[in-house]
Structure formats: C-alpha cells, structure tokens
Design a protein around this motif. Structure first.
Motif, PDB file in Angstrom:
ATOM      1  N   GLY A 214       1.123  -0.957  -0.282  1.00 24.12           N
ATOM      2  CA  GLY A 214      -0.208  -0.029  -0.083  1.00 24.12           C
ATOM      3  C   GLY A 214       0.745   1.826  -0.135  1.00 24.12           C
ATOM      4  N   PRO A 215       0.711   2.787  -0.054  1.00 21.44           N
ATOM      5  CA  PRO A 215       0.583   3.940  -0.443  1.00 21.44           C
ATOM      6  C   PRO A 215       1.337   3.586   1.045  1.00 21.44           C
ATOM      7  CG  PRO A 215      -1.589   4.008  -0.795  1.00 21.44           C
ATOM      8  CD  PRO A 215      -1.249   2.819  -0.244  1.00 21.44           C
ATOM      9  N   GLU A 216       0.997   3.898   2.049  1.00 21.25           N
ATOM     10  CA  GLU A 216       1.606   3.838   3.403  1.00 21.25           C
ATOM     11  C   GLU A 216       2.288   3.003   4.375  1.00 21.25           C
ATOM     12  OE1 GLU A 216      -2.235   5.551   5.377  1.00 21.25           O
ATOM     13  OE2 GLU A 216      -1.924   6.125   2.635  1.00 21.25           O
TER      14      GLU A 216
ATOM     15  N   THR B 109      -0.251  -0.937   5.264  1.00 21.25           N
ATOM     16  CA  THR B 109      -1.471  -1.020   3.824  1.00 21.25           C
ATOM     17  C   THR B 109      -1.626  -2.008   3.171  1.00 21.25           C
ATOM     18  OG1 THR B 109      -0.796   0.850   2.837  1.00 21.25           O
ATOM     19  CG2 THR B 109      -1.972   1.128   4.769  1.00 21.25           C
ATOM     20  N   ILE B 110      -2.097  -2.618   2.744  1.00 22.03           N
ATOM     21  CA  ILE B 110      -2.140  -3.103   1.563  1.00 22.03           C
ATOM     22  C   ILE B 110      -3.142  -2.988   0.428  1.00 22.03           C
ATOM     23  CG2 ILE B 110      -2.688  -5.231   0.604  1.00 22.03           C
ATOM     24  CD1 ILE B 110      -0.620  -6.234   3.175  1.00 22.03           C
ATOM     25  N   VAL B 111      -3.229  -3.547  -0.863  1.00 22.78           N
ATOM     26  CA  VAL B 111      -4.220  -2.297  -1.968  1.00 22.78           C
ATOM     27  C   VAL B 111      -4.355  -4.205  -2.059  1.00 22.78           C
ATOM     28  CG1 VAL B 111      -4.617  -1.626  -4.336  1.00 22.78           C
ATOM     29  CG2 VAL B 111      -2.895  -0.202  -2.564  1.00 22.78           C
ATOM     30  N   GLN B 112      -6.076  -4.056  -1.765  1.00 20.87           N
ATOM     31  CA  GLN B 112      -6.702  -5.388  -2.735  1.00 20.87           C
ATOM     32  C   GLN B 112      -7.223  -4.958  -4.058  1.00 20.87           C
ATOM     33  OE1 GLN B 112      -7.925  -8.215   0.934  1.00 20.87           O
ATOM     34  NE2 GLN B 112      -9.969  -7.003  -0.288  1.00 20.87           N
ATOM     35  N   TYR B 113      -7.042  -5.798  -5.039  1.00 22.91           N
ATOM     36  CA  TYR B 113      -7.024  -6.341  -6.499  1.00 22.91           C
ATOM     37  C   TYR B 113      -8.213  -6.955  -6.763  1.00 22.91           C
ATOM     38  CZ  TYR B 113      -7.124  -6.262 -11.630  1.00 22.91           C
ATOM     39  OH  TYR B 113      -7.884  -5.918 -12.642  1.00 22.91           O
TER      40      TYR B 113
ATOM     41  N   GLN C  20      -9.308  -1.420  -3.515  1.00 22.63           N
ATOM     42  CA  GLN C  20      -9.139  -0.996  -1.773  1.00 22.63           C
ATOM     43  C   GLN C  20      -8.418  -0.921  -0.795  1.00 22.63           C
ATOM     44  OE1 GLN C  20     -11.480  -4.949   0.861  1.00 22.63           O
ATOM     45  NE2 GLN C  20     -13.056  -3.606  -0.601  1.00 22.63           N
ATOM     46  N   LEU C  21      -7.982  -0.539  -0.399  1.00 23.79           N
ATOM     47  CA  LEU C  21      -7.155  -0.431   0.260  1.00 23.79           C
ATOM     48  C   LEU C  21      -7.579  -0.842   1.853  1.00 23.79           C
ATOM     49  CD1 LEU C  21      -4.395   1.809   0.920  1.00 23.79           C
ATOM     50  CD2 LEU C  21      -5.145   3.280   2.105  1.00 23.79           C
ATOM     51  N   VAL C  22      -6.790  -1.601   2.169  1.00 21.30           N
ATOM     52  CA  VAL C  22      -6.602  -2.240   3.410  1.00 21.30           C
ATOM     53  C   VAL C  22      -5.524  -2.286   4.781  1.00 21.30           C
ATOM     54  CG1 VAL C  22      -8.693  -3.959   2.763  1.00 21.30           C
ATOM     55  CG2 VAL C  22      -6.025  -4.659   3.159  1.00 21.30           C
ATOM     56  N   LYS C  23      -5.675  -2.447   6.204  1.00 22.29           N
ATOM     57  CA  LYS C  23      -4.578  -2.924   6.999  1.00 22.29           C
ATOM     58  C   LYS C  23      -3.894  -3.623   6.802  1.00 22.29           C
ATOM     59  CE  LYS C  23      -6.998  -0.009   9.741  1.00 22.29           C
ATOM     60  NZ  LYS C  23      -8.071   0.100  10.485  1.00 22.29           N
TER      61      LYS C  23
END
Ligand code: TMP
Length: 277
Positions: free
Chosen positions: A41-43, A46-50, A102-105
């Motif tokens: 993810g960007p921070e 965080t993780i981006v779920q595609y 979506q961005l997820v923790k």
C-alpha cells in the motif's frame, strides 16, 4: 548557474535515476491468490487488494472468469465491511480506491476459515445426507485449516490450539464475532429478500505498537457466501459457477442491485478500468 537552474538539474537527475531503478508507478506485488492480488500500500502497514474476475472452485480444479465479478465484489465487500464496522466489528477495510481496488490494513492472516451455516447446503448436505435447503436447528460454526495442499481440511478447536494456529483467546474472539456477523448479515440480507444460507470468514492479527487485535479480513461477497432468493430459492452466488448454472454474472449483479450499490454506469460499467500495475 542560478540556484533555480541547479535545483532543476538535480531534480531531473534524481528523477531519472529513480525511474531507472524503480519506476515510481510500480507497486510491489506481495501475493497473488485465486480471486485477488495484493500489492504493497501507499503507507506503511497498508495493502491494496485488487479484485480479479477469475473464479475457481474445488480447490482450483475448476477455473473460469466471471465478467465484472471483481468490480462487484470490491463494492459488495466495501459495503458489508462498512456496515459491520458500524456495529463495532473491527475490520481490515480502510477505503475503496477505484473500481477494482481497496485499501486495507496489513494483517497477519490466521490460517483458519470459519464457516457459519444456517441452512444445510454444499459440503454439509453431502456430509450429513441432508437435502439442500433443510433448516438447521441452530446456526452451526465449523473451522477449516487454510491449506491448498491439504484441500482445506475441517479441523477442531483442539487442532487449532494444539498446533498454535490461533490461541484459545483468539479463537473465542473469532467465534463471537462470527456469530454476531451472522446475526447482522442474516437480517441485512433478509430485508432485501435474500436468505443467508452460509458463509466463510477469515480473520487476521493487526499489530498496532505493542497491541495485537483480531480483525475481520479478506472479503465478504457472493464468492464466499450462499445467498438464495427468499421467494424462489434461486441461487445468487458462486454456486452458479461451481455447478455450471446459467446467468452467473447476473447473480452477482442482482446482489449488488438489491444492496443499492451497482456501479454508476450500471451493468455496462462492470469491466472497470484495469488499474493493475
Ligand atoms: P461448503 O459447503 O462447500 O463447505 O462451503 C461453505 C461456505 O463457505 C459457502 O458459503 C462457500 C464458502 N467457501 C469459501 O468461501 N471458500 C471455499 O474454499 C469453500 C470450500 C467454501
């Protein structure tokens, strides 16, 4: 040379070097699963779920594509996780980024699938010789060990704690959250003319400084729920794909439509921009 010129030269050099070493638009892929891809993810944390349109069943033996599934599951899971967080269920969900992401923790997934059943169906019907659709005397919770090699075997609490997959306290929290989620989602779907037959949940450990919390993770969508129309018992979930029924795409659309969350452009918009990098 003027200060401004020097700054531009340094900036150009730096950007050029960065671009060669690691293109800034490129995200690191962490994991590719059967229905989703995870990116850094960007921070931090965080993780981006595609969400992909790929569908599998029977431990990857049957494979296919359900057009628009990724776009719809992204929305459906966003909607359900948001509603659940409003009643106090902690989740990994942060926000939807676009049609398919979506961005997820970032959490450490607990390798247990929790299945909650209200009505006999699927493997439960096979195991106990009960006709699909037979109501159960009460909701039944089952645990499966997440392992593709072993084909996700059903396990007891005893196995989970003995092998250290989860502590007794984590298991208690997962169980009480699952029962609450079942009560809430049963009502939410019933109001839309849908019976929640059964579903599968996954949880993860969220590390926040010294603290560790168990939170709901993965996704909640027609990929991992059985949803039947109240009046007709028509299946509105992945069983249409598993069992080679027709109108698979339409089933996912119908669930999104009843939840009031079809993408703005309607079904035509379901392909969505392919923002995978
Ligand atoms: P089952 O009847 O096949 O055991 O499935 C129970 C529920 O769990 C059903 O809603 C579908 C969901 N499920 C998954 O999400 N992933 C899986 O790998 C399996 C087997 C089931």
């Amino acid at each position: 040379m003027a200060v401004g010129t020097i700054a531009i030269v340094i900036l150009t050099y730096t950007m050029d070097t960065l671009a060669k070493e690691a293109p800034m638009s490129r995200r690191r892929q962490i994991y590719e699963g059967k229905a989703k891809v995870l990116f850094e993810g960007p921070e931090p944390g965080t993780i981006v779920q595609y969400f992909k349109d790929d569908a599998t069943a029977f431990n990857n033996k049957k494979r296919g594509t359900i057009t628009g599934k990724g776009v719809l599951n992204n929305r459906i899971s966003e909607y359900l996780m948001t509603r659940l967080s409003e009643i106090g269920i902690p989740t990994h969900f942060v926000r939807r980024l676009n049609m398919r992401e979506q961005l997820v923790k970032k959490v450490e997934i607990i390798p247990i699938e929790i299945v909650v059943r209200n009505v006999a169906a699927g493997s439960f019907s096979d195991r106990f010789g009960l006709a699909e659709g037979s109501p159960l005397p009460r909701s039944i919770v089952e645990y499966y060990y997440k392992s593709d090699e072993l084909g996700d075997p059903m396990v007891l609490e005893e196995h989970i704690t003995a092998f250290g997959w989860a502590t007794p306290q984590e298991l208690d929290e997962m169980l009480s959250m699952s029962i609450r989620i079942n009560d809430f989602l049963t009502g939410l779907f019933f109001a839309l003319g849908i019976k929640l037959i059964d579903f599968k949940l996954e949880f993860g450990r969220l590390y926040e400084g010294e603290e560790v919390r168990v939170v709901l993770a993965d996704e909640i969508s027609p990929d991992n729920c059985r949803l039947w129309d109240v009046k007709t018992n028509e299946k509105l979930d992945k069983d249409r794909f598993r069992r080679d029924l027709d109108r698979v795409e339409e089933a996912y659309q119908e669930v999104a439509r009843r939840l009031g969350i079809l993408p703005e452009g309607g079904p035509r918009d379901l392909q969505g921009p392919d923002t995978i990098q």
